[in-house]
Design a protein around this motif. Structure first.
Motif, PDB file in Angstrom:
ATOM      1  N   ALA A 107       0.852  -1.196   0.005  1.00 54.49           N
ATOM      2  CA  ALA A 107      -0.019  -0.133   0.133  1.00 54.49           C
ATOM      3  C   ALA A 107       0.791   1.218  -0.028  1.00 54.49           C
ATOM      4  CB  ALA A 107      -0.895   0.074   1.145  1.00 54.49           C
ATOM      5  N   LYS A 139      -7.996   3.052  -5.537  1.00 51.98           N
ATOM      6  CA  LYS A 139      -9.032   2.925  -4.463  1.00 51.98           C
ATOM      7  C   LYS A 139     -10.392   3.443  -4.736  1.00 51.98           C
ATOM      8  CE  LYS A 139      -9.329   3.887   0.401  1.00 51.98           C
ATOM      9  NZ  LYS A 139      -8.637   4.470   1.514  1.00 51.98           N
ATOM     10  N   GLU A 176       6.284   0.251   8.502  1.00 55.40           N
ATOM     11  CA  GLU A 176       5.670   1.471   7.688  1.00 55.40           C
ATOM     12  C   GLU A 176       4.624   0.686   6.636  1.00 55.40           C
ATOM     13  OE1 GLU A 176       9.338  -0.028   5.374  1.00 55.40           O
ATOM     14  OE2 GLU A 176       8.684   0.001   7.709  1.00 55.40           O
ATOM     15  N   LYS A 229       1.437   0.094   8.567  1.00 56.71           N
ATOM     16  CA  LYS A 229       0.835   1.330   8.781  1.00 56.71           C
ATOM     17  C   LYS A 229      -0.173   1.736   7.440  1.00 56.71           C
ATOM     18  CE  LYS A 229       1.681   6.112  10.133  1.00 56.71           C
ATOM     19  NZ  LYS A 229       2.812   6.943  10.212  1.00 56.71           N
ATOM     20  N   ALA A 230       0.624   1.589   6.269  1.00 56.90           N
ATOM     21  CA  ALA A 230       0.196   2.032   4.859  1.00 56.90           C
ATOM     22  C   ALA A 230      -1.062   1.057   4.612  1.00 56.90           C
ATOM     23  CB  ALA A 230       1.063   1.950   3.899  1.00 56.90           C
ATOM     24  N   LEU A 268      -3.101  -0.771   6.773  1.00 52.32           N
ATOM     25  CA  LEU A 268      -4.212  -0.354   7.439  1.00 52.32           C
ATOM     26  C   LEU A 268      -4.952   0.987   7.092  1.00 52.32           C
ATOM     27  CD1 LEU A 268      -2.871  -1.088  10.930  1.00 52.32           C
ATOM     28  CD2 LEU A 268      -4.113  -2.548   9.570  1.00 52.32           C
ATOM     29  N   LYS A 269      -4.390   2.180   6.383  1.00 51.03           N
ATOM     30  CA  LYS A 269      -4.812   3.022   6.282  1.00 51.03           C
ATOM     31  C   LYS A 269      -5.403   3.029   4.842  1.00 51.03           C
ATOM     32  CE  LYS A 269      -3.961   8.091   5.392  1.00 51.03           C
ATOM     33  NZ  LYS A 269      -3.088   8.677   4.647  1.00 51.03           N
ATOM     34  N   TYR A 270      -4.862   2.268   3.930  1.00 52.87           N
ATOM     35  CA  TYR A 270      -5.435   1.962   2.694  1.00 52.87           C
ATOM     36  C   TYR A 270      -6.998   1.413   2.722  1.00 52.87           C
ATOM     37  CZ  TYR A 270      -5.458   1.462  -2.670  1.00 52.87           C
ATOM     38  OH  TYR A 270      -5.783   1.686  -3.679  1.00 52.87           O
ATOM     39  N   GLY A 281      -8.759   0.532   5.417  1.00 52.51           N
ATOM     40  CA  GLY A 281      -9.149   0.907   6.575  1.00 52.51           C
ATOM     41  C   GLY A 281     -10.913   1.053   6.442  1.00 52.51           C
ATOM     42  N   ASP A 282     -11.063   1.757   5.260  1.00 55.59           N
ATOM     43  CA  ASP A 282     -12.360   2.363   5.034  1.00 55.59           C
ATOM     44  C   ASP A 282     -13.125   1.700   3.993  1.00 55.59           C
ATOM     45  OD1 ASP A 282     -10.606   3.237   3.272  1.00 55.59           O
ATOM     46  OD2 ASP A 282     -11.254   5.626   3.506  1.00 55.59           O
ATOM     47  N   LEU A 333      -7.491  -4.862  11.480  1.00 55.16           N
ATOM     48  CA  LEU A 333      -8.320  -4.281  10.570  1.00 55.16           C
ATOM     49  C   LEU A 333      -9.742  -4.852  10.549  1.00 55.16           C
ATOM     50  CD1 LEU A 333      -6.349  -4.985   7.056  1.00 55.16           C
ATOM     51  CD2 LEU A 333      -7.468  -2.794   7.753  1.00 55.16           C
TER      52      LEU A 333
END
Ligand code: SF4
Length: 350
Positions: free
Chosen positions: A218, A239, A268, A271-272, A274-276, A278-279, A315
């Motif tokens: 990600a 996305k 890292e 983190k990326a 989870l952010k990508y 996550g929603d 997640l």
């Protein structure tokens, strides 16, 4: 021009028959022989007169690929090297798992997308498969399975399915047609490297199927190394296209993540990821990298895999660690290359 029956939807076969002055019900008889009795020789279609059988052979054929080799894995997976009419080779893999039997099929001879981790990429693109060269893999697999049911079909073999859009869509329509293969939409998965315009176009067809996306990182700069397509279709745009696709389909999108030692398993990367994701309403399949000769990547250790999975387990999406299948016959993730053995990315435990 002679047409392959496995290229045709029932209404198209009916039209072929009407065009030569035959009745519509003849098409249904032929389809019954093909899809219920798995007959590919017109001479065996004994409910048709000899004169009609001869006439049919002047407008139709039912050619399927020839099996060159069949490799059996110790885990039950079987990889087939197939020869097409023009001498091109492709591969398909049958993966049994309890009562499920999944067929992984190819959509192209080779592939143009150059994913760094993929054995098929090394072949380059030779050509797209015709619709019948796709459906005939399914036909062949059903015959090979004998009395066992083929439950799932995944477009994860050689090629980027969305780069062969028209033929793949037509093949899926034939796979789902109740007079032909009669697969439920949720039993068919198309896996893409992220060809955004074709993802949008696929959503617009209204065709129901499951979509899987080979993500693998990600982080834009890392994904560009693994998957050059990301330079053309970057992660944020991908996305957005997937969120739009999800609005038009009943099924969650599946993301695939091949775990590569010392490359995409760090803090890292987590983190990326989870952010990508996550929603997005999605599922995430993680699978360990399988070594391919000449590629500079390594398989992660069990400890690295456990740490990565534990870190991403926050997640809300369903995270599944899939066991590779068929690694001992080069039929596992990233290994297919149609060279009297091997292709690509995802022969997992389905
Ligand atoms: S992973 Fe798929 S899209 Fe990428 S090169 Fe291999 S076959 Fe093509």
């Amino acid at each position: 021009m002679i047409k392959n029956v496995l290229d045709l939807l029932p209404e198209e076969l009916i039209q072929q028959l009407l065009d030569i002055g035959e009745k519509e019900y003849r098409a249904k008889q032929i389809l019954n022989w093909v899809y219920n009795k798995y007959t590919i020789d017109f001479n065996e279609m004994t409910s048709l007169s000899e004169a009609l059988r001869t006439k049919l052979q002047s407008i139709l054929d039912i050619t399927i690929p020839t099996i060159i080799t069949k490799s059996n894995s110790t885990d039950g997976t079987t990889k087939y090297l197939l020869s097409l009419q023009d001498g091109s080779n492709i591969e398909m893999v049958i993966i049994p798992n309890g009562k499920k039997n999944t067929l992984c099929i190819s959509s192209q001879v080779g592939c143009a997308r150059k994913c760094e981790f993929c054995a098929t990429a090394k072949l380059g693109l030779k050509r797209n498969l015709e619709t019948h060269e796709i459906t005939s893999q399914v036909f062949l697999a059903i015959k090979e399975l004998g009395g066992k049911k083929l439950t799932n079909v995944v477009f994860m073999g050689m090629g980027e399915p969305l780069d062969n859009f028209e033929n793949v869509v037509k093949a899926i329509r034939i796979l789902q047609n109740d007079i032909c293969f009669n697969f439920s939409p949720r039993r068919i998965t198309v896996s893409t490297s992220g060809v955004i315009p074709q993802i949008t176009k696929l959503a617009e067809t209204g065709l129901k199927l499951k979509l899987a996306v080979s993500l693998n990182s990600a982080i834009q700069s890392k994904r560009e190394i693994l998957m050059p397509i990301s330079k053309i279709f970057p992660l944020p745009e991908l996305k957005k296209a997937l969120i739009d696709f999800r609005k038009k389909t009943p099924y969650r999108i599946t993301f695939e993540y091949v775990m590569i030692k010392d490359f995409n398993l760090g803090k890292e990367d987590v983190k990326a990821l989870l952010k990508y994701l996550g929603d997005i309403s999605c599922k995430l399949n993680v699978i360990k990298w399988n070594k391919v000769d000449d590629l500079p990547y390594e398989t992660p250790t069990t400890g690295e895999i456990d740490r990565f999975i534990s870190a991403i387990s926050v997640l809300s999406s369903a995270v599944t660690y899939r066991r590779s299948r068929g690694a001992d016959i080069d039929a596992a993730c990233g290994q297919l290359a149609a060279r009297n053995t091997q292709r690509r990315s995802d022969h997992e435990e389905f």
